[in-house]
Write a protein that holds these residues in place. Structure first.
Motif, PDB file in Angstrom:
ATOM      1  N   ARG A  74       7.489   4.587 -22.379  1.00  0.00           N
ATOM      2  CA  ARG A  74       6.213   5.050 -22.948  1.00  0.00           C
ATOM      3  C   ARG A  74       5.289   5.564 -21.846  1.00  0.00           C
ATOM      4  NH1 ARG A  74       2.367   4.667 -27.091  1.00  0.00           N
ATOM      5  NH2 ARG A  74       3.696   3.556 -28.563  1.00  0.00           N
ATOM      6  N   MET A  75       5.207   4.843 -20.745  1.00  0.00           N
ATOM      7  CA  MET A  75       4.340   5.248 -19.648  1.00  0.00           C
ATOM      8  C   MET A  75       4.762   6.607 -19.100  1.00  0.00           C
ATOM      9  SD  MET A  75       3.373   3.127 -16.180  1.00  0.00           S
ATOM     10  CE  MET A  75       5.078   3.146 -15.592  1.00  0.00           C
ATOM     11  N   ILE A  76       6.071   6.800 -18.934  1.00  0.00           N
ATOM     12  CA  ILE A  76       6.580   8.073 -18.420  1.00  0.00           C
ATOM     13  C   ILE A  76       6.258   9.207 -19.390  1.00  0.00           C
ATOM     14  CG2 ILE A  76       8.676   9.395 -17.930  1.00  0.00           C
ATOM     15  CD1 ILE A  76       9.877   6.778 -16.826  1.00  0.00           C
ATOM     16  N   LEU A  77       6.553   8.995 -20.669  1.00  0.00           N
ATOM     17  CA  LEU A  77       6.395  10.068 -21.654  1.00  0.00           C
ATOM     18  C   LEU A  77       4.924  10.360 -21.954  1.00  0.00           C
ATOM     19  CD1 LEU A  77       9.310   9.237 -24.108  1.00  0.00           C
ATOM     20  CD2 LEU A  77       9.233  10.983 -22.318  1.00  0.00           C
ATOM     21  N   ASP A  78       4.101   9.328 -22.002  1.00  0.00           N
ATOM     22  CA  ASP A  78       2.675   9.549 -22.257  1.00  0.00           C
ATOM     23  C   ASP A  78       2.014  10.338 -21.129  1.00  0.00           C
ATOM     24  OD1 ASP A  78       2.518   8.404 -24.746  1.00  0.00           O
ATOM     25  OD2 ASP A  78       1.859   6.435 -24.028  1.00  0.00           O
ATOM     26  N   ALA A  79       2.624  10.311 -19.955  1.00  0.00           N
ATOM     27  CA  ALA A  79       2.074  11.052 -18.815  1.00  0.00           C
ATOM     28  C   ALA A  79       2.475  12.521 -18.830  1.00  0.00           C
ATOM     29  CB  ALA A  79       2.524  10.413 -17.499  1.00  0.00           C
ATOM     30  N   GLN A  80       3.387  12.888 -19.743  1.00  0.00           N
ATOM     31  CA  GLN A  80       3.856  14.269 -19.789  1.00  0.00           C
ATOM     32  C   GLN A  80       3.036  15.082 -20.796  1.00  0.00           C
ATOM     33  OE1 GLN A  80       6.158  14.881 -17.479  1.00  0.00           O
ATOM     34  NE2 GLN A  80       6.136  12.667 -17.095  1.00  0.00           N
ATOM     35  N   PRO A  81       2.599  16.265 -20.423  1.00  0.00           N
ATOM     36  CA  PRO A  81       1.883  17.115 -21.389  1.00  0.00           C
ATOM     37  C   PRO A  81       2.817  17.535 -22.522  1.00  0.00           C
ATOM     38  CG  PRO A  81       2.397  18.338 -19.378  1.00  0.00           C
ATOM     39  CD  PRO A  81       2.738  16.910 -19.096  1.00  0.00           C
ATOM     40  N   GLY A  82       2.287  17.540 -23.725  1.00  0.00           N
ATOM     41  CA  GLY A  82       3.074  18.006 -24.865  1.00  0.00           C
ATOM     42  C   GLY A  82       3.996  16.972 -25.468  1.00  0.00           C
ATOM     43  N   ILE A  83       3.884  15.706 -25.047  1.00  0.00           N
ATOM     44  CA  ILE A  83       4.700  14.635 -25.608  1.00  0.00           C
ATOM     45  C   ILE A  83       3.789  13.481 -26.028  1.00  0.00           C
ATOM     46  CG2 ILE A  83       6.458  12.886 -25.141  1.00  0.00           C
ATOM     47  CD1 ILE A  83       7.851  14.812 -23.323  1.00  0.00           C
ATOM     48  N   GLU A  84       4.039  12.951 -27.213  1.00  0.00           N
ATOM     49  CA  GLU A  84       3.265  11.811 -27.718  1.00  0.00           C
ATOM     50  C   GLU A  84       4.226  10.765 -28.278  1.00  0.00           C
ATOM     51  OE1 GLU A  84       0.056  10.698 -31.278  1.00  0.00           O
ATOM     52  OE2 GLU A  84       0.894  12.716 -31.116  1.00  0.00           O
ATOM     53  N   VAL A  85       4.142   9.543 -27.788  1.00  0.00           N
ATOM     54  CA  VAL A  85       4.943   8.451 -28.334  1.00  0.00           C
ATOM     55  C   VAL A  85       4.245   7.933 -29.589  1.00  0.00           C
ATOM     56  CG1 VAL A  85       5.875   6.145 -27.934  1.00  0.00           C
ATOM     57  CG2 VAL A  85       5.853   7.819 -26.065  1.00  0.00           C
ATOM     58  N   VAL A  86       4.932   8.015 -30.720  1.00  0.00           N
ATOM     59  CA  VAL A  86       4.305   7.653 -32.000  1.00  0.00           C
ATOM     60  C   VAL A  86       4.780   6.315 -32.532  1.00  0.00           C
ATOM     61  CG1 VAL A  86       3.891  10.053 -32.654  1.00  0.00           C
ATOM     62  CG2 VAL A  86       6.057   8.949 -33.305  1.00  0.00           C
ATOM     63  N   THR A  89     -10.958  24.612 -34.277  1.00  0.00           N
ATOM     64  CA  THR A  89     -10.009  23.857 -35.099  1.00  0.00           C
ATOM     65  C   THR A  89      -8.604  24.419 -34.965  1.00  0.00           C
ATOM     66  OG1 THR A  89     -11.755  23.354 -36.678  1.00  0.00           O
ATOM     67  CG2 THR A  89      -9.475  23.110 -37.441  1.00  0.00           C
ATOM     68  N   SER A  90      -8.491  25.771 -34.924  1.00  0.00           N
ATOM     69  CA  SER A  90      -7.175  26.401 -34.816  1.00  0.00           C
ATOM     70  C   SER A  90      -6.517  26.086 -33.482  1.00  0.00           C
ATOM     71  CB  SER A  90      -7.288  27.917 -34.994  1.00  0.00           C
ATOM     72  OG  SER A  90      -8.123  28.479 -34.002  1.00  0.00           O
ATOM     73  N   GLU A  91      -7.301  26.046 -32.395  1.00  0.00           N
ATOM     74  CA  GLU A  91      -6.744  25.720 -31.088  1.00  0.00           C
ATOM     75  C   GLU A  91      -6.244  24.281 -31.063  1.00  0.00           C
ATOM     76  OE1 GLU A  91     -10.004  26.554 -28.564  1.00  0.00           O
ATOM     77  OE2 GLU A  91      -9.418  28.618 -28.176  1.00  0.00           O
ATOM     78  N   ALA A  92      -7.029  23.366 -31.634  1.00  0.00           N
ATOM     79  CA  ALA A  92      -6.616  21.966 -31.676  1.00  0.00           C
ATOM     80  C   ALA A  92      -5.350  21.804 -32.513  1.00  0.00           C
ATOM     81  CB  ALA A  92      -7.737  21.104 -32.259  1.00  0.00           C
ATOM     82  N   ALA A  93      -5.311  22.505 -33.649  1.00  0.00           N
ATOM     83  CA  ALA A  93      -4.124  22.435 -34.500  1.00  0.00           C
ATOM     84  C   ALA A  93      -2.907  22.980 -33.777  1.00  0.00           C
ATOM     85  CB  ALA A  93      -4.358  23.216 -35.799  1.00  0.00           C
ATOM     86  N   GLY A  94      -3.111  24.046 -32.988  1.00  0.00           N
ATOM     87  CA  GLY A  94      -2.003  24.629 -32.240  1.00  0.00           C
ATOM     88  C   GLY A  94      -1.460  23.666 -31.216  1.00  0.00           C
ATOM     89  N   ARG A  95      -2.353  22.937 -30.540  1.00  0.00           N
ATOM     90  CA  ARG A  95      -1.908  21.952 -29.556  1.00  0.00           C
ATOM     91  C   ARG A  95      -1.144  20.823 -30.228  1.00  0.00           C
ATOM     92  NH1 ARG A  95      -6.831  22.739 -26.758  1.00  0.00           N
ATOM     93  NH2 ARG A  95      -7.736  20.862 -27.668  1.00  0.00           N
ATOM     94  N   ARG A  96      -1.633  20.374 -31.404  1.00  0.00           N
ATOM     95  CA  ARG A  96      -0.930  19.311 -32.124  1.00  0.00           C
ATOM     96  C   ARG A  96       0.449  19.775 -32.552  1.00  0.00           C
ATOM     97  NH1 ARG A  96      -6.068  18.455 -34.429  1.00  0.00           N
ATOM     98  NH2 ARG A  96      -5.473  19.627 -36.280  1.00  0.00           N
ATOM     99  N   ALA A  97       0.532  21.024 -32.999  1.00  0.00           N
ATOM    100  CA  ALA A  97       1.812  21.552 -33.445  1.00  0.00           C
ATOM    101  C   ALA A  97       2.803  21.630 -32.305  1.00  0.00           C
ATOM    102  CB  ALA A  97       1.618  22.930 -34.080  1.00  0.00           C
ATOM    103  N   ALA A  98       2.310  21.850 -31.089  1.00  0.00           N
ATOM    104  CA  ALA A  98       3.187  21.988 -29.929  1.00  0.00           C
ATOM    105  C   ALA A  98       3.576  20.638 -29.346  1.00  0.00           C
ATOM    106  CB  ALA A  98       2.503  22.839 -28.861  1.00  0.00           C
ATOM    107  N   THR A  99       2.920  19.569 -29.780  1.00  0.00           N
ATOM    108  CA  THR A  99       3.203  18.246 -29.243  1.00  0.00           C
ATOM    109  C   THR A  99       4.485  17.683 -29.845  1.00  0.00           C
ATOM    110  OG1 THR A  99       0.854  17.774 -28.909  1.00  0.00           O
ATOM    111  CG2 THR A  99       2.348  15.886 -29.030  1.00  0.00           C
ATOM    112  N   VAL A 100       5.376  17.182 -28.983  1.00  0.00           N
ATOM    113  CA  VAL A 100       6.627  16.576 -29.429  1.00  0.00           C
ATOM    114  C   VAL A 100       6.378  15.097 -29.687  1.00  0.00           C
ATOM    115  CG1 VAL A 100       9.031  16.084 -28.847  1.00  0.00           C
ATOM    116  CG2 VAL A 100       7.977  18.229 -28.084  1.00  0.00           C
ATOM    117  N   ARG A 101       6.576  14.661 -30.913  1.00  0.00           N
ATOM    118  CA  ARG A 101       6.353  13.276 -31.305  1.00  0.00           C
ATOM    119  C   ARG A 101       7.646  12.483 -31.110  1.00  0.00           C
ATOM    120  NH1 ARG A 101       6.136  12.997 -36.279  1.00  0.00           N
ATOM    121  NH2 ARG A 101       4.748  11.202 -36.596  1.00  0.00           N
TER     122      ARG A 101
END
Length: 230
Positions: free
Chosen positions: A31-43, A4-16
């Motif tokens: 959206r296609m460009i950004l969704d393909a990048q690690p650590g970025i989520e289009v919200v 759970t802590s690892e998943a939370a850490g990844r979410r915290a590092a994700t740029v929304r």
């Protein structure tokens, strides 16, 4: 198995990221460009500036990616409403546009944008700008940085910027130049043979002394006071 802590850490590092552009095909491409990048989520996505402001206030994304020309409310006014000098809890905004016009860039930066890119910047520069804005930094497309700031350094008809509240040290003056030229913290550290933490400390001091909110405003001050000539 992922903890759970690892998943939370990844979410915290994700740029929304929230995207706003009045063209469906452009939004889809971004959206296609950004969704393909690690650590970025289009919200979220918005088709006009008024919707963008409402969504941004509701979703509180880490970065808003706004087009300049949008119906209802344009990108500059949307930026001002979310990131302007009078906003108590400003959001990070990066403006992206097809139009390489100085007044657009200057208006966006004065409104509080943390970056300005042309739509042909490419995925790498777009990703870099998103991460820089999320970290409180700023990035302007290198192709327009020097010309933009030099153009608005012309003081004819424009009041000169306020002097610093305290004199700048020799090291701060030294760091001011590469900041105005668009160098990253790593490039400044390598060029001046100092640590990145030292660069950050000097940047924090410069922002305080110049009453600047980010390195873009530091750069504009450098040009407007004649410290950089192009």
């Amino acid at each position: 198995m992922t903890s759970t802590s690892e998943a939370a850490g990844r979410r915290a590092a994700t740029v929304r990221v929230l995207i706003a552009d009045d063209q469906d095909i452009v939004r889809a491409g971004l959206r296609m460009i950004l969704d393909a990048q690690p650590g970025i989520e289009v919200v979220g996505e918005a088709a006009d500036g008024r919707e963008a402001v409402a969504l941004a206030r509701a979703l509180r994304p880490d970065v808003c990616l706004f087009d300049i020309r949008m119906p209802e409310v344009d990108g500059i006014e949307a930026t001002r409403q979310l990131a302007g000098p009078d906003v108590e809890d400003p959001l990070a905004v990066v403006v992206i546009t097809t139009f390489d016009l100085d007044e657009y860039v200057h208006g966006a930066l004065k409104a509080g944008a943390r970056g300005f890119l042309l739509k042909d910047a490419g995925p790498a520069l777009l990703t870099q700008a998103i991460h820089a804005a999320a970290q409180g930094d700023a990035l302007i497309a290198p192709s327009i940085t020097a010309r933009l700031l030099a153009t608005f350094a012309d003081t004819h008809g424009r009041p000169r910027p306020a002097p610093p509240i305290e004199p700048l040290t020799s090291r701060e003056e030294e760091i001011l130049i590469p900041v105005a030229q668009g160098w990253t913290n790593s490039e400044i550290a390598d060029g001046l043979h100092i640590s990145i933490s030292t660069v950050k400390a000097h940047l924090a001091s410069l922002m305080r002394k110049l009453d600047a909110r980010n390195r873009v405003e530091i750069a504009m001050w450098a040009y407007e006071t004649g410290r950089i000539n192009t």
